[in-house]
Design a protein around this motif. Structure first.
Motif, PDB file in Angstrom:
ATOM      1  N   GLU A 158       5.734 -28.595  31.425  1.00 22.59           N
ATOM      2  CA  GLU A 158       5.115 -28.391  29.914  1.00 22.59           C
ATOM      3  C   GLU A 158       6.263 -28.638  29.181  1.00 22.59           C
ATOM      4  O   GLU A 158       7.476 -28.556  29.934  1.00 22.59           O
ATOM      5  CB  GLU A 158       4.605 -27.034  29.782  1.00 22.59           C
ATOM      6  CG  GLU A 158       4.314 -26.876  27.544  1.00 22.59           C
ATOM      7  CD  GLU A 158       3.136 -27.785  27.403  1.00 22.59           C
ATOM      8  OE1 GLU A 158       3.961 -29.627  26.922  1.00 22.59           O
ATOM      9  OE2 GLU A 158       2.337 -27.864  26.879  1.00 22.59           O
ATOM     10  N   SER A 159       6.873 -29.127  28.183  1.00 24.01           N
ATOM     11  CA  SER A 159       7.412 -30.037  26.919  1.00 24.01           C
ATOM     12  C   SER A 159       8.642 -28.683  26.966  1.00 24.01           C
ATOM     13  O   SER A 159       7.573 -27.379  26.577  1.00 24.01           O
ATOM     14  CB  SER A 159       7.218 -30.641  25.667  1.00 24.01           C
ATOM     15  OG  SER A 159       8.276 -30.208  25.110  1.00 24.01           O
ATOM     16  N   PRO A 160       9.359 -28.081  27.050  1.00 20.70           N
ATOM     17  CA  PRO A 160      10.508 -27.247  26.735  1.00 20.70           C
ATOM     18  C   PRO A 160      10.765 -26.765  25.183  1.00 20.70           C
ATOM     19  O   PRO A 160      10.805 -25.974  24.939  1.00 20.70           O
ATOM     20  CB  PRO A 160      12.208 -27.119  27.265  1.00 20.70           C
ATOM     21  CG  PRO A 160      11.666 -28.237  27.684  1.00 20.70           C
ATOM     22  CD  PRO A 160      11.027 -29.416  27.505  1.00 20.70           C
ATOM     23  N   ARG A 161      10.174 -28.257  24.452  1.00 22.06           N
ATOM     24  CA  ARG A 161      10.755 -28.136  23.149  1.00 22.06           C
ATOM     25  C   ARG A 161       9.414 -27.833  22.544  1.00 22.06           C
ATOM     26  O   ARG A 161       9.534 -26.973  21.251  1.00 22.06           O
ATOM     27  CB  ARG A 161      10.818 -29.591  22.443  1.00 22.06           C
ATOM     28  CG  ARG A 161      12.296 -30.182  23.191  1.00 22.06           C
ATOM     29  CD  ARG A 161      12.692 -31.631  22.521  1.00 22.06           C
ATOM     30  NE  ARG A 161      13.776 -32.587  22.800  1.00 22.06           N
ATOM     31  CZ  ARG A 161      14.989 -31.823  22.184  1.00 22.06           C
ATOM     32  NH1 ARG A 161      14.657 -31.045  21.086  1.00 22.06           N
ATOM     33  NH2 ARG A 161      16.045 -32.896  22.768  1.00 22.06           N
ATOM     34  N   TRP A 162       8.181 -28.418  22.546  1.00 24.91           N
ATOM     35  CA  TRP A 162       7.128 -27.412  22.340  1.00 24.91           C
ATOM     36  C   TRP A 162       7.339 -25.988  22.733  1.00 24.91           C
ATOM     37  O   TRP A 162       6.719 -25.458  21.679  1.00 24.91           O
ATOM     38  CB  TRP A 162       5.702 -27.955  23.042  1.00 24.91           C
ATOM     39  CG  TRP A 162       4.443 -27.269  22.327  1.00 24.91           C
ATOM     40  CD1 TRP A 162       4.156 -28.108  20.923  1.00 24.91           C
ATOM     41  CD2 TRP A 162       4.180 -26.467  22.992  1.00 24.91           C
ATOM     42  NE1 TRP A 162       2.789 -26.998  20.772  1.00 24.91           N
ATOM     43  CE2 TRP A 162       2.776 -26.182  22.248  1.00 24.91           C
ATOM     44  CE3 TRP A 162       4.319 -26.087  24.006  1.00 24.91           C
ATOM     45  CZ2 TRP A 162       1.960 -24.860  22.020  1.00 24.91           C
ATOM     46  CZ3 TRP A 162       2.734 -24.900  24.379  1.00 24.91           C
ATOM     47  CH2 TRP A 162       1.961 -24.915  23.256  1.00 24.91           C
ATOM     48  N   GLU A 209      12.816 -20.963  31.603  1.00 21.38           N
ATOM     49  CA  GLU A 209      11.693 -21.072  32.687  1.00 21.38           C
ATOM     50  C   GLU A 209      11.564 -22.786  33.301  1.00 21.38           C
ATOM     51  O   GLU A 209      12.053 -23.347  34.237  1.00 21.38           O
ATOM     52  CB  GLU A 209      10.087 -20.693  33.160  1.00 21.38           C
ATOM     53  CG  GLU A 209      10.400 -18.829  33.398  1.00 21.38           C
ATOM     54  CD  GLU A 209       9.196 -18.368  33.597  1.00 21.38           C
ATOM     55  OE1 GLU A 209       8.755 -18.995  33.560  1.00 21.38           O
ATOM     56  OE2 GLU A 209       8.388 -17.438  32.813  1.00 21.38           O
ATOM     57  N   VAL A 210      11.260 -23.535  31.926  1.00 21.28           N
ATOM     58  CA  VAL A 210      10.846 -25.492  32.376  1.00 21.28           C
ATOM     59  C   VAL A 210      12.797 -25.602  32.219  1.00 21.28           C
ATOM     60  O   VAL A 210      13.302 -26.575  33.189  1.00 21.28           O
ATOM     61  CB  VAL A 210      10.056 -25.150  31.516  1.00 21.28           C
ATOM     62  CG1 VAL A 210      11.003 -27.364  31.497  1.00 21.28           C
ATOM     63  CG2 VAL A 210       8.461 -25.461  31.108  1.00 21.28           C
ATOM     64  N   ARG A 246      15.474 -24.009  32.919  1.00 25.45           N
ATOM     65  CA  ARG A 246      16.006 -23.976  34.076  1.00 25.45           C
ATOM     66  C   ARG A 246      15.144 -24.714  35.711  1.00 25.45           C
ATOM     67  O   ARG A 246      16.419 -25.405  36.693  1.00 25.45           O
ATOM     68  CB  ARG A 246      15.512 -22.558  34.854  1.00 25.45           C
ATOM     69  CG  ARG A 246      16.240 -21.248  34.560  1.00 25.45           C
ATOM     70  CD  ARG A 246      16.714 -19.985  34.240  1.00 25.45           C
ATOM     71  NE  ARG A 246      17.220 -19.201  33.599  1.00 25.45           N
ATOM     72  CZ  ARG A 246      16.457 -18.640  33.187  1.00 25.45           C
ATOM     73  NH1 ARG A 246      15.248 -17.993  33.204  1.00 25.45           N
ATOM     74  NH2 ARG A 246      17.029 -17.601  32.231  1.00 25.45           N
ATOM     75  N   TYR A 247      13.895 -25.202  35.858  1.00 32.79           N
ATOM     76  CA  TYR A 247      13.550 -26.348  37.062  1.00 32.79           C
ATOM     77  C   TYR A 247      13.925 -26.970  37.010  1.00 32.79           C
ATOM     78  O   TYR A 247      14.267 -28.204  37.872  1.00 32.79           O
ATOM     79  CB  TYR A 247      11.698 -25.671  36.664  1.00 32.79           C
ATOM     80  CG  TYR A 247      11.510 -27.062  37.813  1.00 32.79           C
ATOM     81  CD1 TYR A 247      10.819 -26.065  39.073  1.00 32.79           C
ATOM     82  CD2 TYR A 247      10.460 -27.978  36.926  1.00 32.79           C
ATOM     83  CE1 TYR A 247      10.240 -27.388  39.834  1.00 32.79           C
ATOM     84  CE2 TYR A 247      10.101 -28.877  37.474  1.00 32.79           C
ATOM     85  CZ  TYR A 247       9.715 -28.464  39.009  1.00 32.79           C
ATOM     86  OH  TYR A 247       9.250 -29.378  40.281  1.00 32.79           O
ATOM     87  N   ILE A 248      14.112 -27.380  35.621  1.00 37.28           N
ATOM     88  CA  ILE A 248      14.367 -29.242  35.747  1.00 37.28           C
ATOM     89  C   ILE A 248      16.177 -29.419  35.815  1.00 37.28           C
ATOM     90  O   ILE A 248      16.734 -29.551  36.574  1.00 37.28           O
ATOM     91  CB  ILE A 248      14.403 -29.990  34.129  1.00 37.28           C
ATOM     92  CG1 ILE A 248      12.872 -29.490  33.651  1.00 37.28           C
ATOM     93  CG2 ILE A 248      15.150 -30.532  33.461  1.00 37.28           C
ATOM     94  CD1 ILE A 248      12.775 -30.087  32.036  1.00 37.28           C
ATOM     95  N   ALA A 249      16.784 -27.799  35.923  1.00 40.88           N
ATOM     96  CA  ALA A 249      18.347 -27.676  36.476  1.00 40.88           C
ATOM     97  C   ALA A 249      18.191 -27.558  37.812  1.00 40.88           C
ATOM     98  O   ALA A 249      19.614 -28.721  37.556  1.00 40.88           O
ATOM     99  CB  ALA A 249      19.486 -26.924  35.233  1.00 40.88           C
ATOM    100  N   LEU A 304      21.169 -19.323  31.924  1.00 40.30           N
ATOM    101  CA  LEU A 304      20.899 -20.378  30.574  1.00 40.30           C
ATOM    102  C   LEU A 304      20.552 -19.303  30.010  1.00 40.30           C
ATOM    103  O   LEU A 304      19.051 -18.597  30.677  1.00 40.30           O
ATOM    104  CB  LEU A 304      20.212 -21.371  31.418  1.00 40.30           C
ATOM    105  CG  LEU A 304      19.757 -22.538  30.084  1.00 40.30           C
ATOM    106  CD1 LEU A 304      19.482 -23.736  30.704  1.00 40.30           C
ATOM    107  CD2 LEU A 304      18.250 -22.011  29.383  1.00 40.30           C
ATOM    108  N   ARG A 305      20.500 -18.858  28.094  1.00 39.77           N
ATOM    109  CA  ARG A 305      19.594 -18.001  27.288  1.00 39.77           C
ATOM    110  C   ARG A 305      19.530 -19.178  26.472  1.00 39.77           C
ATOM    111  O   ARG A 305      20.137 -18.892  25.813  1.00 39.77           O
ATOM    112  CB  ARG A 305      20.269 -16.305  27.221  1.00 39.77           C
ATOM    113  CG  ARG A 305      19.378 -15.920  26.486  1.00 39.77           C
ATOM    114  CD  ARG A 305      19.817 -14.369  27.451  1.00 39.77           C
ATOM    115  NE  ARG A 305      19.333 -13.273  26.816  1.00 39.77           N
ATOM    116  CZ  ARG A 305      18.405 -12.625  26.024  1.00 39.77           C
ATOM    117  NH1 ARG A 305      17.450 -13.219  27.800  1.00 39.77           N
ATOM    118  NH2 ARG A 305      17.823 -12.461  25.560  1.00 39.77           N
ATOM    119  N   LEU A 306      18.018 -18.924  25.967  1.00 37.86           N
ATOM    120  CA  LEU A 306      17.794 -19.367  24.585  1.00 37.86           C
ATOM    121  C   LEU A 306      18.316 -18.595  23.360  1.00 37.86           C
ATOM    122  O   LEU A 306      17.890 -16.914  23.349  1.00 37.86           O
ATOM    123  CB  LEU A 306      17.465 -20.515  24.286  1.00 37.86           C
ATOM    124  CG  LEU A 306      16.455 -21.640  25.325  1.00 37.86           C
ATOM    125  CD1 LEU A 306      14.851 -22.298  25.567  1.00 37.86           C
ATOM    126  CD2 LEU A 306      17.065 -22.455  24.968  1.00 37.86           C
TER     127      LEU A 306
END
Length: 500
Positions: free
Chosen positions: A225-229, A241-242, A244-247, A257-259
């Motif tokens: 899914e789009s992390p921005r959305w 989670e998305v 971290r998966y991409i990273a 990583l924490r938003l």
């Protein structure tokens, strides 16, 4: 950290994002084949009408046998769509574009509400299913309905696919991914022409062209899914989670990583129904931007398809012509990449300039005498105009996605694309204006291009600016009030003059 800072850690355009974008970009080849399908499967070969034996002379004009003199297998030859039935070919094409219009309106807000990935996968799955219905249609009626449904799916997933190519990557790569999407569509037109040359029976052509959709669907199932959305909806943990998966797939460490938690503003947009088509009317900044962008998209479509129909009168192989009208767009995209990233040009000036150049090319056709050379001919200026408007169209996609916040981006693109389809529907009627005056069609294209280019200058520049995620960010940013501020200044001036 905010989302842009997180993407810097994850990688703005790492190996995994390149693979994901490649899948989405290549899907445009399949979508181009579906969009151009009616051009070849609806080809009308040369034919003659012959009277039937044993028919009284008074009824011979009514009862005639159609004899096709050209070896072409199409829906015209199978269902004898000539004379009074010839309109059905155009009707099938119109139904496809009608489906595009509805799909743009429905799928855009839907993907803003339930997510990009489920809408994209569902739409692509059903487009493939309806594509096979087209190839196996037992009658014209089933064929026509299948084209409507394919158009519905095509129009919807086209927007979602484009948005995903941008939301997977950092903002600095938006222009490149948007341009690659448009380039692959143009290449898809040329590849479809080559496919049509080697696969002549129309049912085989429709089936083979549709088979690539199966491959792209299977490849797209693995996309996240789009992390921005997710972030714009307040689903911060899932966005992390998305990312971290991409990273991990990019080979970068992002365990910590924490938003930034801004769930209140994000959830407020969702819970109060703020992120919807209605906001395009209510929000003062979005209302003005949408009005300008709708006209720009309408003019782009009108000029693009209108010039294509005019250039389509070129004699020669229909397969070469279809390929040429696709390949002529390719030089526009390197020009876009170069100009829209220059600080002295940017998105706004580049789009406006290309629209004005397209209008100027149409203006020049009025002074070209008949029987002129190949270099200075109406066709060459028409193709030049298509080159320019293709560049403007490409920038309009990128520019529009940057002007709308994430929570309403698909809805904004959907409304703009709807006005684009209206321009496409009206474009075939413009050439008939030659009955009034030979230069009138190009006058319409000229005025449309020039007026849209001038209106586009009213929009704010987005180059190197932060991407708004929510409506609150749009309202609080100085660049978000570029159009609105002019109205407010006008009101303030009136108040001051009244006091004096």
């Amino acid at each position: 950290m905010d989302l842009e800072e997180a993407l810097q850690v994850v990688g703005e355009f790492g190996p995994y994002q390149r693979r994901a974008v490649a899948i989405l970009v290549l899907t445009q080849v399949y979508m181009a084949c579906q969009s151009m399908l009616i051009i070849l499967v609806g080809s009308t070969p040369e034919y003659r009408m012959e009277p039937q034996d044993g028919v009284p002379s008074g009824q011979q004009e009514l009862l005639q046998r159609v004899t096709f003199t050209e070896d072409i297998d199409s829906i015209v030859t199978e269902w004898f769509l000539v004379k009074q039935q010839a309109y059905k070919v155009s009707l099938a094409g119109s139904l496809f574009f009608a489906g595009l219009l509805v799909g743009n309106v429905v799928f855009g807000p839907l993907s803003d509400k339930i997510g990009r990935r489920p809408v994209y996968l569902t739409g692509l799955f059903f487009e493939v299913i309806f594509g096979y219905v087209t190839a196996l249609a037992p009658s014209y009626e089933v064929f026509a309905v299948s084209r409507l449904l394919v158009g519905l799916m095509n129009g919807g997933i086209g927007l979602v696919c484009f948005v995903l190519t941008q939301e997977y990557v950092g903002k600095s790569y938006w222009a490149m991914t948007g341009t690659l999407t448009s380039m692959s569509f143009a290449v898809g037109i040329a590849l479809f022409a080559a496919l049509g040359y080697f696969v002549r029976p129309w049912r085989n052509l429709a089936a083979v062209a549709n088979t690539s959709g199966v491959l792209f669907f299977l490849m797209s199932v693995t996309l996240p899914e789009s992390p921005r959305w997710l972030y714009s909806q307040g689903r911060t943990e899932q966005a992390e989670e998305v990312l971290r998966y991409i990273a991990l797939r990019n080979g970068n460490a992002a365990n910590n990583l924490r938003l930034k938690r801004v769930g209140g503003a994000k959830a407020g947009n969702r819970g109060n129904g703020g992120a919807g088509v209605l906001q395009l009317v209510i929000h003062p900044v979005l209302r003005l931007r949408t009005m300008v962008l709708m006209y720009v998209w309408y003019a782009c479509s009108l000029v693009y398809y209108g010039l294509t129909l005019g250039a389509g009168e070129t004699s020669g192989s229909r397969y070469v012509n279809v390929a040429m009208y696709g390949l002529v767009e390719l030089p526009a995209y390197p020009l876009c990449i170069y100009f829209i990233n220059k600080h002295w040009a940017g998105r706004r000036k580049s789009m406006a300039s290309f629209l004005c150049l397209a209008g100027s090319a149409c203006f020049c056709t009025m002074f070209i005498p008949e029987g002129s050379g190949a270099l200075l001919s109406v066709t060459s200026f028409a193709l030049l105009g298509k080159l320019m408007v293709s560049a403007a169209f490409n920038i309009a996609y990128v520019y529009t996605s940057e002007l709308y916040p994430t929570v309403i981006r698909n809805a904004g693109l959907g409304v703009c694309s709807m006005s684009c389809r209206v321009g496409g529907i009206l474009a075939p009627f413009v050439p008939s204006m030659r009955a009034l005056h030979t230069s009138l069609p190009f006058t319409v294209f000229c005025l449309s291009g020039l007026s849209a280019g001038c209106l586009g200058l009213l929009l704010p520049e987005t180059l190197n600016g932060p991407a708004a995620e929510t409506l609150e960010e749009l309202g609080s940013s100085s660049r978000g009030r570029v159009l609105e501020s002019k109205a407010l200044l006008y009101k303030d001036d009136n108040k001051k003059s009244n006091r004096m």
